[in-house]
Design a protein around this motif. Structure first.
Motif, PDB file in Angstrom:
ATOM      1  N   ALA A  56      -2.149  -4.615  -8.712  1.00  0.00           N
ATOM      2  CA  ALA A  56      -3.026  -4.532  -9.878  1.00  0.00           C
ATOM      3  C   ALA A  56      -4.385  -3.929  -9.569  1.00  0.00           C
ATOM      4  N   LYS A  57      -4.974  -4.311  -8.439  1.00  0.00           N
ATOM      5  CA  LYS A  57      -6.379  -3.990  -8.168  1.00  0.00           C
ATOM      6  C   LYS A  57      -6.529  -2.550  -7.698  1.00  0.00           C
ATOM      7  N   SER A  58      -7.454  -1.819  -8.312  1.00  0.00           N
ATOM      8  CA  SER A  58      -7.645  -0.417  -7.967  1.00  0.00           C
ATOM      9  C   SER A  58      -8.352  -0.244  -6.628  1.00  0.00           C
ATOM     10  N   MET A  59      -9.541  -0.822  -6.504  1.00  0.00           N
ATOM     11  CA  MET A  59     -10.351  -0.630  -5.304  1.00  0.00           C
ATOM     12  C   MET A  59     -10.225  -1.847  -4.407  1.00  0.00           C
ATOM     13  N   PRO A  60      -9.838  -1.683  -3.155  1.00  0.00           N
ATOM     14  CA  PRO A  60      -9.684  -0.441  -2.395  1.00  0.00           C
ATOM     15  C   PRO A  60      -8.254   0.071  -2.309  1.00  0.00           C
ATOM     16  N   TYR A  61      -7.313  -0.568  -2.991  1.00  0.00           N
ATOM     17  CA  TYR A  61      -5.904  -0.329  -2.698  1.00  0.00           C
ATOM     18  C   TYR A  61      -5.323   0.921  -3.335  1.00  0.00           C
ATOM     19  N   GLY A  95      -4.822 -11.279  -5.041  1.00  0.00           N
ATOM     20  CA  GLY A  95      -5.343 -11.458  -6.396  1.00  0.00           C
ATOM     21  C   GLY A  95      -6.222 -12.671  -6.572  1.00  0.00           C
ATOM     22  N   GLY A  96      -6.261 -13.570  -5.572  1.00  0.00           N
ATOM     23  CA  GLY A  96      -7.169 -14.712  -5.670  1.00  0.00           C
ATOM     24  C   GLY A  96      -6.542 -16.053  -5.408  1.00  0.00           C
ATOM     25  N   PHE A  97      -5.390 -16.092  -4.737  1.00  0.00           N
ATOM     26  CA  PHE A  97      -4.715 -17.364  -4.449  1.00  0.00           C
ATOM     27  C   PHE A  97      -4.507 -18.166  -5.737  1.00  0.00           C
ATOM     28  N   ILE A  98      -4.034 -17.469  -6.745  1.00  0.00           N
ATOM     29  CA  ILE A  98      -3.822 -18.083  -8.062  1.00  0.00           C
ATOM     30  C   ILE A  98      -2.495 -18.814  -8.051  1.00  0.00           C
ATOM     31  N   VAL A  99      -2.534 -20.116  -8.357  1.00  0.00           N
ATOM     32  CA  VAL A  99      -1.332 -20.947  -8.459  1.00  0.00           C
ATOM     33  C   VAL A  99      -0.975 -21.043  -9.935  1.00  0.00           C
ATOM     34  N   PRO A 100       0.132 -20.453 -10.382  1.00  0.00           N
ATOM     35  CA  PRO A 100       0.479 -20.535 -11.802  1.00  0.00           C
ATOM     36  C   PRO A 100       0.637 -21.985 -12.253  1.00  0.00           C
ATOM     37  N   ARG A 119       0.802  -1.218   0.000  1.00  0.00           N
ATOM     38  CA  ARG A 119       0.000   0.000   0.000  1.00  0.00           C
ATOM     39  C   ARG A 119       0.843   1.279   0.000  1.00  0.00           C
ATOM     40  N   THR A 120       2.172   1.175  -0.079  1.00  0.00           N
ATOM     41  CA  THR A 120       2.996   2.372  -0.225  1.00  0.00           C
ATOM     42  C   THR A 120       2.949   2.837  -1.679  1.00  0.00           C
ATOM     43  N   ASN A 121       3.535   3.979  -1.964  1.00  0.00           N
ATOM     44  CA  ASN A 121       3.379   4.522  -3.312  1.00  0.00           C
ATOM     45  C   ASN A 121       3.920   3.584  -4.378  1.00  0.00           C
ATOM     46  N   LEU A 122       5.155   3.111  -4.209  1.00  0.00           N
ATOM     47  CA  LEU A 122       5.712   2.205  -5.208  1.00  0.00           C
ATOM     48  C   LEU A 122       4.924   0.903  -5.263  1.00  0.00           C
ATOM     49  N   HIS A 164      -7.368   3.337  -5.561  1.00  0.00           N
ATOM     50  CA  HIS A 164      -8.336   4.335  -6.015  1.00  0.00           C
ATOM     51  C   HIS A 164      -8.173   5.667  -5.267  1.00  0.00           C
ATOM     52  N   GLY A 165      -7.916   6.718  -6.033  1.00  0.00           N
ATOM     53  CA  GLY A 165      -7.828   8.056  -5.476  1.00  0.00           C
ATOM     54  C   GLY A 165      -6.502   8.423  -4.850  1.00  0.00           C
ATOM     55  N   PHE A 166      -5.510   7.537  -4.916  1.00  0.00           N
ATOM     56  CA  PHE A 166      -4.261   7.770  -4.202  1.00  0.00           C
ATOM     57  C   PHE A 166      -3.080   8.113  -5.121  1.00  0.00           C
ATOM     58  N   GLY A 167      -3.292   8.232  -6.425  1.00  0.00           N
ATOM     59  CA  GLY A 167      -2.195   8.510  -7.337  1.00  0.00           C
ATOM     60  C   GLY A 167      -1.782   9.979  -7.308  1.00  0.00           C
ATOM     61  N   PRO A 168      -0.775  10.358  -8.090  1.00  0.00           N
ATOM     62  CA  PRO A 168      -0.069   9.525  -9.071  1.00  0.00           C
ATOM     63  C   PRO A 168       0.910   8.561  -8.413  1.00  0.00           C
TER      64      PRO A 168
END
Length: 453
Positions: A178-183, A242-247, A169-172, A185-189
């Motif tokens: 990837a996910k905008s909301m809630p992480y 992101g959904g516990f995605i196992v490649p 959740r830091t700037n970098l 949204h509104g916090f850029g650039p």
């Protein structure tokens, strides 16, 4: 309903809460409701909670709220209390350290605990090469430092991350997430020189195997970024938020081979997957992947704030003296807790226990999937498990169902979390100190929640 917990290889210590689900009030109870009113008046509105209940104590697989309700914990504070809450070795180690000193700052007057944690991580992380470690406070902070180190080593700036990624959740790290909301949204650039590539997502990839999915990503990276501009590739071996995605098998090794061939630093973000969670000490080990840098946090210290970057000595030593560190990084209390948590994992056989949890939970959820077409996939490794929920007719994500099932489980005293880019994934992260009886009871509650939703 009450259940008496059966003994397990990691049974809770004497003094832990009774290992049974027990509801003595509706949820939330009156004391939790009063505290929630105080929270609303005192805490920033942006700090949300999954459940409106306030914890008073915890241990084994149970969280006890301020009203005396005993809740089954399938969240572990988001994969943090892997060894159990208030694990005996952790408690003893922290009590001894707090009586000695709480802080000096390792960069001012160092102490042995920091060095001992670094030595332990150098030993435990994948690969027999010479390693170095630096300690920090949070997963996001460690990810940022891994990027700093990779840039110092390569002299390049570019960072590649993946679809559905979560890195903090830091700037970098918001830029890397990837996910905008809630992480975001509104916090850029956000920070620049961060590029996104497609991930292997077997449930939604139409049969694309791991090596093919990696080549798809590599083609995009080469065309849109260029290896000569790239400092590092940062990837979660199993995606968390992101959904516990196992490649698919072969994705990570193929990507690693490309990084090696192009002098790109391969960074494994094992913040959520590390420390026995997936049935291996680190998730990379499932495919014998040896990252250049590995980022750890969450389960590292039994609930105390600590994180680390561990990696190849020649990469880790690229930063100039004074370029890494922080006032609280490697705090002595957190270091004592980490050493005790690692001892607990090794002495109590918690890597094997994670595999036992996997077998029990996937068997039950697999049976449920056969009866309920809304369960698109049951996936994960060890005690990092997920259920992806979909519209059975279209296969589209069903976030409303995930919310309804989680809410029904919460009302019956089971702490379960949701995740996923589309909000349609239930995730299960039980502490490895949980008993089989509690797992079965929690899964009974989930089955009833599906039936009612």
């Amino acid at each position: 309903m009450t259940l008496t917990a059966d003994p397990t290889p990691s049974a809770p210590a004497a003094g832990a809460p009774a290992q049974e689900r027990r509801l003595v009030t509706e949820l939330p109870g009156p004391r939790s409701r009063a505290l929630m009113e105080r929270k609303s008046a005192a805490v920033a509105a942006g700090v949300g909670t999954t459940m409106p209940v306030f914890a008073e104590r915890a241990g084994g697989g149970i969280v006890v709220d301020v009203d005396g309700n005993h809740l089954i914990d399938l969240g572990s504070g988001i994969a943090v209390t892997t060894v159990g809450n208030a694990a005996p070795r952790v408690v003893e180690a922290v009590q001894a350290q707090v009586a000695a000193f709480t802080h000096t700052c390792f960069m001012v007057t160092p102490y042995a605990g920091y060095v001992e944690v670094a030595e332990a991580l150098n030993r435990l992380t994948p690969g027999g090469h010479e390693k170095r470690t630096a300690l920090f406070n949070s997963g996001a902070e460690a990810v940022e430092n891994a990027v700093k180190i990779a840039r110092a080593h390569t002299g390049r700036q570019g960072v590649v991350v993946f679809d559905h990624a979560y890195h903090g959740r830091t700037n970098l790290t918001m830029a890397m997430t990837a996910k905008s909301m809630p992480y975001k949204h509104g916090f850029g650039p956000f920070a620049s020189e961060v590029y996104r590539a497609p991930l292997s997502y077997p449930f939604r990839d139409g049969g694309l195997d791991g090596a093919e999915a990696a080549r798809r990503a590599i083609t995009q990276i080469e065309a849109q970024v260029g290896a000569a501009n790239l400092a590092c590739v940062v990837i979660e071996p199993i995606q968390g938020e992101g959904g516990f995605i196992v490649p698919a098998e072969g994705f990570l090794p193929t990507l690693l081979a490309w990084c090696r061939a192009n002098d790109v630093v391969f960074v494994a973000d094992e913040v959520q997957t590390g420390f026995a969670r997936t049935g291996a000490m680190f998730a990379c080990e499932h495919e014998d992947v040896v990252p250049d840098l590995i980022v750890t946090a969450k389960g590292i210290a039994g609930g105390l704030p600590l994180s680390a970057v561990t990696g190849r000595a020649e990469i880790m030593d690229a930063a100039h003296v004074g370029g890494l560190g922080g006032t609280y990084g490697g705090n002595p209390l957190a270091c004592a807790a980490a050493l005790a948590a690692i001892e607990t994992i090794e002495a109590d056989g918690l890597v094997a226990r994670a595999r036992e949890v996997h077998a029990l939970v996937t068997a039950r959820l697999g049976e449920l999937r056969q009866r309920d077409a809304r369960i698109g996939e049951v996936r994960g490794r060890g005690a990092m498990l997920a259920v992806e929920l979909v519209d059975p007719a279209s296969g589209e994500p069903d976030a409303a169902l995930a919310k309804a099932v989680a809410g029904a489980a919460h009302r019956q005293g089971v702490v379960v979390l949701t995740c996923g880019t589309f909000g349609n994934v239930l995730r299960l992260l039980p502490p490895l100190s949980i008993s089989d009886a509690l797992l079965h009871d929690a899964l009974d509650v989930l089955e009833a929640a599906f039936a009612a939703s």
